[in-house]
Scaffold this active site. Structure first.
Site, PDB file in Angstrom:
ATOM      1  N   CYS A  40     -13.769  -6.848   4.997  1.00  0.00           N
ATOM      2  CA  CYS A  40     -13.576  -7.098   3.563  1.00  0.00           C
ATOM      3  C   CYS A  40     -12.995  -8.494   3.333  1.00  0.00           C
ATOM      4  CB  CYS A  40     -12.637  -6.020   3.024  1.00  0.00           C
ATOM      5  SG  CYS A  40     -12.122  -6.209   1.321  1.00  0.00           S
ATOM      6  N   HIS A  41     -13.158  -8.992   2.106  1.00  0.00           N
ATOM      7  CA  HIS A  41     -12.603 -10.300   1.736  1.00  0.00           C
ATOM      8  C   HIS A  41     -11.104 -10.376   1.950  1.00  0.00           C
ATOM      9  CE1 HIS A  41     -16.203 -11.965  -0.099  1.00  0.00           C
ATOM     10  NE2 HIS A  41     -16.471 -10.712  -0.434  1.00  0.00           N
ATOM     11  N   THR A  42     -10.429  -9.249   1.736  1.00  0.00           N
ATOM     12  CA  THR A  42      -8.976  -9.257   1.856  1.00  0.00           C
ATOM     13  C   THR A  42      -8.560  -9.540   3.300  1.00  0.00           C
ATOM     14  OG1 THR A  42      -9.001  -7.618   0.126  1.00  0.00           O
ATOM     15  CG2 THR A  42      -6.901  -7.984   1.204  1.00  0.00           C
ATOM     16  N   HIS A  62      -8.799  -2.605   6.979  1.00  0.00           N
ATOM     17  CA  HIS A  62      -8.242  -1.557   6.109  1.00  0.00           C
ATOM     18  C   HIS A  62      -9.320  -0.646   5.538  1.00  0.00           C
ATOM     19  CE1 HIS A  62      -9.453  -4.880   3.559  1.00  0.00           C
ATOM     20  NE2 HIS A  62      -9.602  -4.008   2.589  1.00  0.00           N
ATOM     21  N   GLU A  63     -10.573  -0.811   6.002  1.00  0.00           N
ATOM     22  CA  GLU A  63     -11.639   0.023   5.435  1.00  0.00           C
ATOM     23  C   GLU A  63     -12.152   0.968   6.517  1.00  0.00           C
ATOM     24  OE1 GLU A  63     -14.642  -2.334   3.518  1.00  0.00           O
ATOM     25  OE2 GLU A  63     -13.198  -3.203   2.119  1.00  0.00           O
ATOM     26  N   CYS A  92       1.527  10.113  -2.218  1.00  0.00           N
ATOM     27  CA  CYS A  92       2.521  11.026  -1.636  1.00  0.00           C
ATOM     28  C   CYS A  92       2.569  12.356  -2.366  1.00  0.00           C
ATOM     29  CB  CYS A  92       3.906  10.377  -1.629  1.00  0.00           C
ATOM     30  SG  CYS A  92       4.724  10.327  -3.242  1.00  0.00           S
ATOM     31  N   CYS A  95       6.133  11.217  -5.868  1.00  0.00           N
ATOM     32  CA  CYS A  95       6.876  10.189  -6.613  1.00  0.00           C
ATOM     33  C   CYS A  95       6.499  10.242  -8.095  1.00  0.00           C
ATOM     34  CB  CYS A  95       6.617   8.804  -6.021  1.00  0.00           C
ATOM     35  SG  CYS A  95       4.992   8.125  -6.404  1.00  0.00           S
ATOM     36  N   CYS A  98       2.902   9.296  -8.671  1.00  0.00           N
ATOM     37  CA  CYS A  98       1.930  10.297  -8.197  1.00  0.00           C
ATOM     38  C   CYS A  98       1.878  11.501  -9.143  1.00  0.00           C
ATOM     39  CB  CYS A  98       2.274  10.760  -6.784  1.00  0.00           C
ATOM     40  SG  CYS A  98       1.689   9.623  -5.503  1.00  0.00           S
ATOM     41  N   CYS A 106       1.254   4.759  -6.043  1.00  0.00           N
ATOM     42  CA  CYS A 106       2.290   5.535  -5.349  1.00  0.00           C
ATOM     43  C   CYS A 106       3.425   4.615  -4.907  1.00  0.00           C
ATOM     44  CB  CYS A 106       1.670   6.224  -4.134  1.00  0.00           C
ATOM     45  SG  CYS A 106       2.869   7.092  -3.109  1.00  0.00           S
ATOM     46  N   ARG A 110       5.692   1.583  -0.472  1.00  0.00           N
ATOM     47  CA  ARG A 110       5.248   0.228  -0.828  1.00  0.00           C
ATOM     48  C   ARG A 110       5.991  -0.867  -0.073  1.00  0.00           C
ATOM     49  NH1 ARG A 110       2.004   0.089  -5.284  1.00  0.00           N
ATOM     50  NH2 ARG A 110       2.266  -2.045  -5.941  1.00  0.00           N
ATOM     51  N   CYS A 169     -12.214   1.088   0.112  1.00  0.00           N
ATOM     52  CA  CYS A 169     -11.773  -0.093  -0.648  1.00  0.00           C
ATOM     53  C   CYS A 169     -12.683  -0.378  -1.839  1.00  0.00           C
ATOM     54  CB  CYS A 169     -11.664  -1.286   0.289  1.00  0.00           C
ATOM     55  SG  CYS A 169     -11.011  -2.771  -0.481  1.00  0.00           S
ATOM     56  N   ARG A 362     -21.822  -5.559   2.982  1.00  0.00           N
ATOM     57  CA  ARG A 362     -20.790  -5.174   3.931  1.00  0.00           C
ATOM     58  C   ARG A 362     -21.308  -5.226   5.369  1.00  0.00           C
ATOM     59  NH1 ARG A 362     -17.265  -6.054   1.306  1.00  0.00           N
ATOM     60  NH2 ARG A 362     -15.415  -4.852   0.771  1.00  0.00           N
TER      61      ARG A 362
HETATM   62  N1  LIG Z   1      -8.417  -4.144  -7.622  1.00  0.00           N
HETATM   63  C1  LIG Z   1      -8.578  -3.752  -6.357  1.00  0.00           C
HETATM   64  O1  LIG Z   1      -7.972  -2.783  -5.907  1.00  0.00           O
HETATM   65  C2  LIG Z   1      -9.550  -4.485  -5.499  1.00  0.00           C
HETATM   66  C3  LIG Z   1     -10.073  -3.892  -4.344  1.00  0.00           C
HETATM   67  C4  LIG Z   1     -11.024  -4.605  -3.604  1.00  0.00           C
HETATM   68  C5  LIG Z   1     -11.389  -5.877  -4.014  1.00  0.00           C
HETATM   69  N2  LIG Z   1     -10.837  -6.426  -5.140  1.00  0.00           N
HETATM   70  C6  LIG Z   1     -11.219  -7.746  -5.653  1.00  0.00           C
HETATM   71  O2  LIG Z   1     -12.408  -7.598  -6.395  1.00  0.00           O
HETATM   72  C7  LIG Z   1     -13.125  -8.826  -6.389  1.00  0.00           C
HETATM   73  C8  LIG Z   1     -14.558  -8.575  -5.955  1.00  0.00           C
HETATM   74  O3  LIG Z   1     -14.597  -8.096  -4.617  1.00  0.00           O
HETATM   75  P1  LIG Z   1     -15.988  -7.994  -3.855  1.00  0.00           P
HETATM   76  O4  LIG Z   1     -15.702  -7.473  -2.503  1.00  0.00           O
HETATM   77  O5  LIG Z   1     -16.970  -7.282  -4.700  1.00  0.00           O
HETATM   78  O6  LIG Z   1     -16.326  -9.558  -3.774  1.00  0.00           O
HETATM   79  P2  LIG Z   1     -17.717 -10.326  -3.567  1.00  0.00           P
HETATM   80  O7  LIG Z   1     -17.360 -11.735  -3.261  1.00  0.00           O
HETATM   81  O8  LIG Z   1     -18.592  -9.590  -2.621  1.00  0.00           O
HETATM   82  O9  LIG Z   1     -18.407 -10.273  -4.985  1.00  0.00           O
HETATM   83  C9  LIG Z   1     -18.088 -11.155  -6.012  1.00  0.00           C
HETATM   84  C10 LIG Z   1     -19.374 -11.437  -6.775  1.00  0.00           C
HETATM   85  O10 LIG Z   1     -19.040 -12.241  -7.899  1.00  0.00           O
HETATM   86  C11 LIG Z   1     -20.116 -13.122  -8.108  1.00  0.00           C
HETATM   87  N3  LIG Z   1     -19.714 -14.228  -8.951  1.00  0.00           N
HETATM   88  C12 LIG Z   1     -19.046 -15.356  -8.594  1.00  0.00           C
HETATM   89  N4  LIG Z   1     -18.900 -16.159  -9.657  1.00  0.00           N
HETATM   90  C13 LIG Z   1     -19.486 -15.538 -10.707  1.00  0.00           C
HETATM   91  C14 LIG Z   1     -19.664 -15.870 -12.071  1.00  0.00           C
HETATM   92  N5  LIG Z   1     -19.219 -17.032 -12.584  1.00  0.00           N
HETATM   93  N6  LIG Z   1     -20.308 -14.980 -12.866  1.00  0.00           N
HETATM   94  C15 LIG Z   1     -20.766 -13.811 -12.365  1.00  0.00           C
HETATM   95  N7  LIG Z   1     -20.630 -13.448 -11.078  1.00  0.00           N
HETATM   96  C16 LIG Z   1     -20.000 -14.314 -10.260  1.00  0.00           C
HETATM   97  C17 LIG Z   1     -20.555 -13.525  -6.714  1.00  0.00           C
HETATM   98  O11 LIG Z   1     -21.884 -14.029  -6.708  1.00  0.00           O
HETATM   99  C18 LIG Z   1     -20.413 -12.205  -5.952  1.00  0.00           C
HETATM  100  O12 LIG Z   1     -21.618 -11.485  -5.922  1.00  0.00           O
HETATM  101  C19 LIG Z   1     -12.342  -9.752  -5.458  1.00  0.00           C
HETATM  102  O13 LIG Z   1     -11.503 -10.565  -6.247  1.00  0.00           O
HETATM  103  C20 LIG Z   1     -11.532  -8.790  -4.628  1.00  0.00           C
HETATM  104  O14 LIG Z   1     -10.355  -9.389  -4.134  1.00  0.00           O
HETATM  105  C21 LIG Z   1      -9.939  -5.748  -5.886  1.00  0.00           C
HETATM  106 ZN   LIG Z   2     -11.149  -4.169   1.254  1.00  0.00          ZN
HETATM  107 ZN   LIG Z   3       3.619   8.761  -4.568  1.00  0.00          ZN
END
Ligand SMILES: NC(=O)c1ccc[n+]([C@@H]2O[C@H](COP(=O)([O-])OP(=O)(O)OC[C@H]3O[C@@H](n4cnc5c(N)ncnc54)[C@H](O)[C@@H]3O)[C@@H](O)[C@H]2O)c1
Ligand SMILES: [Zn+2]
Ligand SMILES: [Zn+2]
Length: 368
Positions: A40-42, A62-63, A92, A95, A98, A106, A110, A169, A362
């Protein structure tokens, strides 16, 4: 026991796959043998050193999806042989958060999790006596992991591991953003910005909620085609004119629900502006860079638009991930297009390269 794991030694350097030591699960903990893990990106964000809260050495990942191998004392809900999905966002069930249906954040572990520790403040991974911290409470770029019971969702053994791990994720985040956070009403018009794992999950979630129209916005034509496969009815190239186009497509009003899944604050602003006056709800799932802020004209809010943030799609992991997996097994979500590369643990750095090249959605590590 000894196991192989991908260790982040130095930020900006490739992960080093090597043998490390894993201790037995303690009270409330579970030993899981990993079968699959998404990259993942993270993970990449932390490996690069861009995340100011990152630390090393640590085992990233983490996935994960795998099978319970052993349980420590006081574990009541899991037993050896259970199939599980790892949860960086635990549940949990005790809390104050939860117990409240309004949030999945949760509070139980943390602080220690953020420090790279298990709930008792220690780690289970080590090398020559030196502690190696855990990452997002998971550390699943490894053959095994020890995790708290409250951070594991027991899922159907019918689900193939390479698909089950997607629910750890981005997929659940996108699905949950539509199902939980926005609670999209049937017949609605939705606009999803970003067609990565999260955005595609949101498209699928809008469809499952009965949305009539789902506009997906991305810069990549290939990704937009994937969005069509998940139920998008209209595809739109992202960039400057995207808001105007969405307003044109919706009689000048905008969408009932918008979703941001890019992490770009300029796109977050577009998602707010593309939401309908009166009741339009913009759900932000993307993670912005440190210090970045969202610029919104307050008039948009006075006239009835709302903005919500969504962490892990508001999914209470132990309760809801198994339900989402069951919906997938019932044929409601097609996950084949999401797993674009299958790699070994030793090839984990190639998973990062593929991600940087935006090659596929992925890469999934398969453990033999
Ligand atoms: N909130 C959460 O719990 C959580 C969980 C996982 C990931 N995320 C976040 O969600 C976001 C997306 O994650 P992902 O894995 O899908 O990423 P990803 O990079 O695979 O997808 C992002 C998409 O956005 C597109 N994009 C970029 N610029 C753009 C624009 N101007 N207009 C339209 N589309 C555009 C890209 O082409 C790409 O397809 C990331 O910021 C990630 O950190 C959040
Ligand atoms: Zn992830
Ligand atoms: Zn909890």
């Amino acid at each position: 026991m000894k196991m192989r794991a991908a260790v982040l030694e130095e930020f900006g350097e490739p992960l080093a796959v090597q043998e490390v030591e894993l201790a037995e699960p303690r009270a409330g903990e579970v030993l899981v043998r990993l079968h699959a893990c998404g990259v993942c990106h993270t993970d990449l964000y932390t490996a690069s050193g861009a995340d100011p809260s990152g630390y090393s050495p640590t085992v990233l990942g983490h996935e994960g999806a795998g099978v319970v191998e052993a349980v420590g004392p006081d574990v009541g809900s899991l037993a050896p042989g259970d199939h599980v999905v790892t949860l960086f966002s635990p549940q949990c069930r005790e809390c104050v958060h939860c117990l409240d249906p309004r949030t999945n954040l949760c509070l139980a572990i943390r602080e220690e999790q953020n420090k790279g520790h298990l709930p008792d403040g220690t780690t289970r991974i080590s090398r020559d006596g030196e502690e190696i911290r855990s990452f997002m409470g998971c550390s699943t770029f490894a053959e095994y992991t020890v995790m708290p019971e409250i951070a594991l969702a027991k899922v159907s053994p019918e689900a193939p591991f390479e698909h089950a791990c997607l629910f750890a994720c981005g997929l659940s985040t996108g699905l949950g953003a539509a199902i939980n956070t926005a609670a999209v009403r049937p017949g609605s018009t939705c606009a999803v910005f970003g067609a990565g794992m999260v955005g595609l999950g949101a498209v699928a979630g809008c469809r499952l909620q009965g949305a009539e129209r789902i506009i997906c916005v991305d810069l990549s034509p290939q990704r937009l085609e994937l969005a069509r496969g998940q139920g998008a009815t209209d595809l739109l190239e992202g960039g400057e004119g995207a808001v105007e186009r969405i307003l044109e497509m919706t009689g000048g009003f905008g969408a009932d629900y918008t979703f941001e899944a890019t992490g770009n604050v300029a796109v977050m602003r577009q998602a707010v502006e593309a939401a309908r006056m009166g009741w339009g709800l913009c759900t932000v799932a993307g993670v912005a860079g440190r210090g970045e802020t969202l610029d919104v004209v307050p008039r948009l809010l006075i006239t009835g638009r709302r903005i919500a943030g969504s962490s892990f799609g508001g999914v209470k992991g132990r309760d809801q991930v198994p339900v989402l997996v069951d919906r997938y097994l019932a044929g409601e979500i097609d996950l084949d297009p999401f797993v674009t590369h299958r790699i070994t643990l030793d090839e984990v750095n190639r998973g990062f390269e593929l991600m940087e090249a935006q090659d596929g959605i992925r890469s999934v590590i398969e453990f033999s």
